[in-house]
Design a protein around this motif. Structure first.
Motif, PDB file in Angstrom:
ATOM      1  N   ASP A 208       0.808  -1.224   0.000  1.00  0.00           N
ATOM      2  CA  ASP A 208       0.000   0.000   0.000  1.00  0.00           C
ATOM      3  C   ASP A 208       0.838   1.269   0.000  1.00  0.00           C
ATOM      4  O   ASP A 208       0.296   2.378   0.041  1.00  0.00           O
ATOM      5  N   GLN A 209       2.167   1.129  -0.049  1.00  0.00           N
ATOM      6  CA  GLN A 209       3.054   2.291  -0.054  1.00  0.00           C
ATOM      7  C   GLN A 209       3.716   2.517  -1.406  1.00  0.00           C
ATOM      8  O   GLN A 209       4.417   3.499  -1.597  1.00  0.00           O
ATOM      9  N   ILE A 210       3.492   1.601  -2.339  1.00  0.00           N
ATOM     10  CA  ILE A 210       4.092   1.731  -3.664  1.00  0.00           C
ATOM     11  C   ILE A 210       3.312   2.762  -4.476  1.00  0.00           C
ATOM     12  O   ILE A 210       2.079   2.763  -4.490  1.00  0.00           O
ATOM     13  N   VAL A 211       4.036   3.651  -5.104  1.00  0.00           N
ATOM     14  CA  VAL A 211       3.425   4.714  -5.905  1.00  0.00           C
ATOM     15  C   VAL A 211       3.341   4.261  -7.352  1.00  0.00           C
ATOM     16  O   VAL A 211       4.323   3.759  -7.916  1.00  0.00           O
ATOM     17  N   THR A 212       2.172   4.416  -7.966  1.00  0.00           N
ATOM     18  CA  THR A 212       1.984   4.086  -9.372  1.00  0.00           C
ATOM     19  C   THR A 212       2.298   5.306 -10.231  1.00  0.00           C
ATOM     20  O   THR A 212       1.731   6.378 -10.032  1.00  0.00           O
ATOM     21  N   VAL A 213       3.217   5.147 -11.174  1.00  0.00           N
ATOM     22  CA  VAL A 213       3.697   6.252 -12.006  1.00  0.00           C
ATOM     23  C   VAL A 213       3.364   5.949 -13.467  1.00  0.00           C
ATOM     24  O   VAL A 213       3.564   4.816 -13.928  1.00  0.00           O
ATOM     25  N   PRO A 214       2.838   6.923 -14.239  1.00  0.00           N
ATOM     26  CA  PRO A 214       2.596   6.698 -15.669  1.00  0.00           C
ATOM     27  C   PRO A 214       3.885   6.300 -16.390  1.00  0.00           C
ATOM     28  O   PRO A 214       4.979   6.770 -16.038  1.00  0.00           O
ATOM     29  N   GLN A 215       3.768   5.464 -17.405  1.00  0.00           N
ATOM     30  CA  GLN A 215       4.950   4.906 -18.061  1.00  0.00           C
ATOM     31  C   GLN A 215       5.925   5.959 -18.598  1.00  0.00           C
ATOM     32  O   GLN A 215       7.134   5.774 -18.507  1.00  0.00           O
ATOM     33  N   PRO A 216       5.474   7.096 -19.154  1.00  0.00           N
ATOM     34  CA  PRO A 216       6.462   8.078 -19.652  1.00  0.00           C
ATOM     35  C   PRO A 216       7.398   8.606 -18.560  1.00  0.00           C
ATOM     36  O   PRO A 216       8.486   9.093 -18.871  1.00  0.00           O
ATOM     37  N   PHE A 217       6.994   8.499 -17.289  1.00  0.00           N
ATOM     38  CA  PHE A 217       7.818   9.015 -16.204  1.00  0.00           C
ATOM     39  C   PHE A 217       8.569   7.900 -15.477  1.00  0.00           C
ATOM     40  O   PHE A 217       9.203   8.134 -14.457  1.00  0.00           O
ATOM     41  N   CYS A 218       8.488   6.676 -15.997  1.00  0.00           N
ATOM     42  CA  CYS A 218       9.178   5.560 -15.343  1.00  0.00           C
ATOM     43  C   CYS A 218      10.668   5.650 -15.607  1.00  0.00           C
ATOM     44  O   CYS A 218      11.121   6.199 -16.616  1.00  0.00           O
ATOM     45  N   ASN A 219      11.445   5.077 -14.698  1.00  0.00           N
ATOM     46  CA  ASN A 219      12.876   4.931 -14.953  1.00  0.00           C
ATOM     47  C   ASN A 219      13.188   3.451 -15.113  1.00  0.00           C
ATOM     48  O   ASN A 219      12.360   2.578 -14.860  1.00  0.00           O
ATOM     49  N   TYR A 220      14.391   3.132 -15.522  1.00  0.00           N
ATOM     50  CA  TYR A 220      14.728   1.762 -15.870  1.00  0.00           C
ATOM     51  C   TYR A 220      14.810   0.834 -14.659  1.00  0.00           C
ATOM     52  O   TYR A 220      14.824  -0.375 -14.809  1.00  0.00           O
ATOM     53  N   SER A 221      14.870   1.404 -13.471  1.00  0.00           N
ATOM     54  CA  SER A 221      14.960   0.572 -12.274  1.00  0.00           C
ATOM     55  C   SER A 221      13.584   0.218 -11.714  1.00  0.00           C
ATOM     56  O   SER A 221      13.481  -0.493 -10.731  1.00  0.00           O
ATOM     57  N   SER A 222      12.523   0.736 -12.329  1.00  0.00           N
ATOM     58  CA  SER A 222      11.180   0.492 -11.834  1.00  0.00           C
ATOM     59  C   SER A 222      10.650  -0.848 -12.327  1.00  0.00           C
ATOM     60  O   SER A 222      11.179  -1.450 -13.265  1.00  0.00           O
ATOM     61  N   ILE A 223       9.582  -1.291 -11.690  1.00  0.00           N
ATOM     62  CA  ILE A 223       8.935  -2.541 -12.068  1.00  0.00           C
ATOM     63  C   ILE A 223       7.834  -2.206 -13.070  1.00  0.00           C
ATOM     64  O   ILE A 223       6.836  -1.576 -12.715  1.00  0.00           O
ATOM     65  N   TYR A 224       8.005  -2.625 -14.307  1.00  0.00           N
ATOM     66  CA  TYR A 224       7.074  -2.231 -15.352  1.00  0.00           C
ATOM     67  C   TYR A 224       5.841  -3.114 -15.365  1.00  0.00           C
ATOM     68  O   TYR A 224       5.887  -4.317 -15.148  1.00  0.00           O
ATOM     69  N   GLU A 225       4.703  -2.453 -15.603  1.00  0.00           N
ATOM     70  CA  GLU A 225       3.464  -3.153 -15.864  1.00  0.00           C
ATOM     71  C   GLU A 225       3.039  -2.802 -17.292  1.00  0.00           C
ATOM     72  O   GLU A 225       3.874  -2.425 -18.117  1.00  0.00           O
ATOM     73  N   GLN A 226       1.756  -2.887 -17.607  1.00  0.00           N
ATOM     74  CA  GLN A 226       1.313  -2.650 -18.977  1.00  0.00           C
ATOM     75  C   GLN A 226       1.529  -1.202 -19.402  1.00  0.00           C
ATOM     76  O   GLN A 226       2.177  -0.917 -20.403  1.00  0.00           O
ATOM     77  N   ASN A 227       0.967  -0.257 -18.689  1.00  0.00           N
ATOM     78  CA  ASN A 227       1.100   1.149 -19.086  1.00  0.00           C
ATOM     79  C   ASN A 227       1.528   2.028 -17.918  1.00  0.00           C
ATOM     80  O   ASN A 227       1.312   3.222 -17.916  1.00  0.00           O
ATOM     81  N   HIS A 228       2.124   1.414 -16.904  1.00  0.00           N
ATOM     82  CA  HIS A 228       2.595   2.182 -15.753  1.00  0.00           C
ATOM     83  C   HIS A 228       3.718   1.396 -15.076  1.00  0.00           C
ATOM     84  O   HIS A 228       4.050   0.279 -15.481  1.00  0.00           O
ATOM     85  N   CYS A 229       4.328   2.006 -14.077  1.00  0.00           N
ATOM     86  CA  CYS A 229       5.341   1.298 -13.299  1.00  0.00           C
ATOM     87  C   CYS A 229       5.130   1.609 -11.830  1.00  0.00           C
ATOM     88  O   CYS A 229       4.467   2.582 -11.466  1.00  0.00           O
ATOM     89  N   GLU A 230       5.695   0.773 -10.995  1.00  0.00           N
ATOM     90  CA  GLU A 230       5.570   0.937  -9.557  1.00  0.00           C
ATOM     91  C   GLU A 230       6.876   1.506  -9.017  1.00  0.00           C
ATOM     92  O   GLU A 230       7.959   1.041  -9.369  1.00  0.00           O
ATOM     93  N   TRP A 231       6.763   2.506  -8.140  1.00  0.00           N
ATOM     94  CA  TRP A 231       7.935   3.240  -7.667  1.00  0.00           C
ATOM     95  C   TRP A 231       7.889   3.340  -6.147  1.00  0.00           C
ATOM     96  O   TRP A 231       6.845   3.633  -5.568  1.00  0.00           O
ATOM     97  N   CYS A 232       9.014   3.072  -5.506  1.00  0.00           N
ATOM     98  CA  CYS A 232       9.139   3.184  -4.051  1.00  0.00           C
ATOM     99  C   CYS A 232       9.951   4.442  -3.748  1.00  0.00           C
ATOM    100  O   CYS A 232      11.090   4.574  -4.214  1.00  0.00           O
ATOM    101  N   PRO A 233       9.389   5.406  -3.003  1.00  0.00           N
ATOM    102  CA  PRO A 233      10.057   6.711  -2.827  1.00  0.00           C
ATOM    103  C   PRO A 233      11.486   6.611  -2.283  1.00  0.00           C
ATOM    104  O   PRO A 233      12.409   7.177  -2.854  1.00  0.00           O
ATOM    105  N   PHE A 234      11.678   5.912  -1.149  1.00  0.00           N
ATOM    106  CA  PHE A 234      13.003   5.841  -0.545  1.00  0.00           C
ATOM    107  C   PHE A 234      13.337   4.381  -0.244  1.00  0.00           C
ATOM    108  O   PHE A 234      12.685   3.751   0.589  1.00  0.00           O
ATOM    109  N   THR A 235      14.330   3.864  -0.942  1.00  0.00           N
ATOM    110  CA  THR A 235      14.763   2.492  -0.689  1.00  0.00           C
ATOM    111  C   THR A 235      16.047   2.438   0.125  1.00  0.00           C
ATOM    112  O   THR A 235      16.497   1.365   0.499  1.00  0.00           O
TER     113      THR A 235
END
Length: 280
Positions: A208-235
């Protein structure tokens, strides 16, 4: 009625006990990351309470100092009136961090050596608490009434808190207000303690803490889904430090600046004992 030192020691024991029960068994997720920083912020508030009580004490004795000024050497008085607070602030600092460890609020950066980590935190917080208490004494000496001293302490606490780099990172504070960031004991206490707590630590995101980011703003370290990626603010704790502009290598510098602020507050006490006339 409890005496002045007993009342403050009870406060010093009750505050970490309540805080420890609130943050009991924190983990290493995003909420706990903010929780560790909240502990540091609460410790600042406790120091300000010491400053307010010290101002009340000194305002009660100030009339004697003015009436019998010829009995008091300003130099020795300015040092002794604050040195008497050192045993109490040292005890309060020990109680603060020791009780947090008793409640199993494990500081991530000190897991490799808990005793050494607790000792360093006690030293940094002890000098900071002593410095803010000395500031309370200086405010009481320079003010004509207790109400004025309490207002001065409260207003400066607000200004220091807003410009400490916690609510707004130091780099994002407007240039015209940067002076309040650098001439600020809160800045260096937050920096010094946070550097020790968060350096070389890792954090994760719960589902419930993972942020969903639109694909154009994803970086290569993110976990890709169909049209978005999941991003963790501070690892990592170091990324958290970088966000606030705090560097692990500046801990000694931060401690030295805190000591300089103690000396400056003592100079204000000396000036008041030497030159100020309250009856005017």
């Amino acid at each position: 009625r409890p005496s002045y030192p007993v009342t403050r020691l009870l406060l010093a024991a009750a505050a970490p006990a309540v805080c420890g029960s609130l943050f009991h068994n924190m983990g290493v997720d995003q909420d706990s990351l903010r929780g560790y920083l909240s502990i540091v912020i609460i410790s600042i508030t406790l120091s300000v309470v010491h400053a307010l009580t010290a101002a009340a004490m000194i305002c009660g004795e100030r009339g004697v100092v003015e009436r019998e000024r010829w009995l008091y050497n300003p130099i020795w008085y300015s040092f002794s009136v604050s040195l008497t607070e050192m045993p109490l602030t040292a005890t309060c600092s020990f109680l603060w961090w020791a009780l947090l460890f008793v409640f199993n609020v494990t500081v991530p950066g000190s897991e490799s050596d808990t005793l050494q980590g607790m000792f360093l935190l006690i030293v940094v917080y002890g000098f900071f608490c002593y410095g803010i208490t000395t500031f309370g004494i200086a405010s009481g000496m320079l003010s004509k009434s207790l109400v004025t001293a309490q207002c001065l302490i409260t207003v400066l606490q607000l200004v220091w808190s807003l410009h400490s780099g916690f609510l707004i990172p130091g780099s994002r504070i407007p240039k015209g207000l940067q002076m309040f960031h650098f001439v600020n004991p809160f800045t260096y206490y937050l920096s010094g303690v946070s550097e020790f707590i968060f350096h070389d630590t890792t954090f994760h995101c719960d589902d419930d803490q993972i942020v969903t980011v639109p694909q154009p703003f994803c970086n290569y370290s993110s976990i890709y889904e169909q049209n978005h990626c999941e991003w963790c603010p501070f690892t990592s704790g170091d990324a958290f430090l970088d966000f606030y502009g705090w560097s692990y290598n500046s801990m000694i510098r931060d401690l030295m600046i805190i000591l300089v602020s103690v000396l400056i507050f003592k100079i204000f006490i000396f000036f008041s004992a030497k030159c100020y006339r309250y009856s005017k």
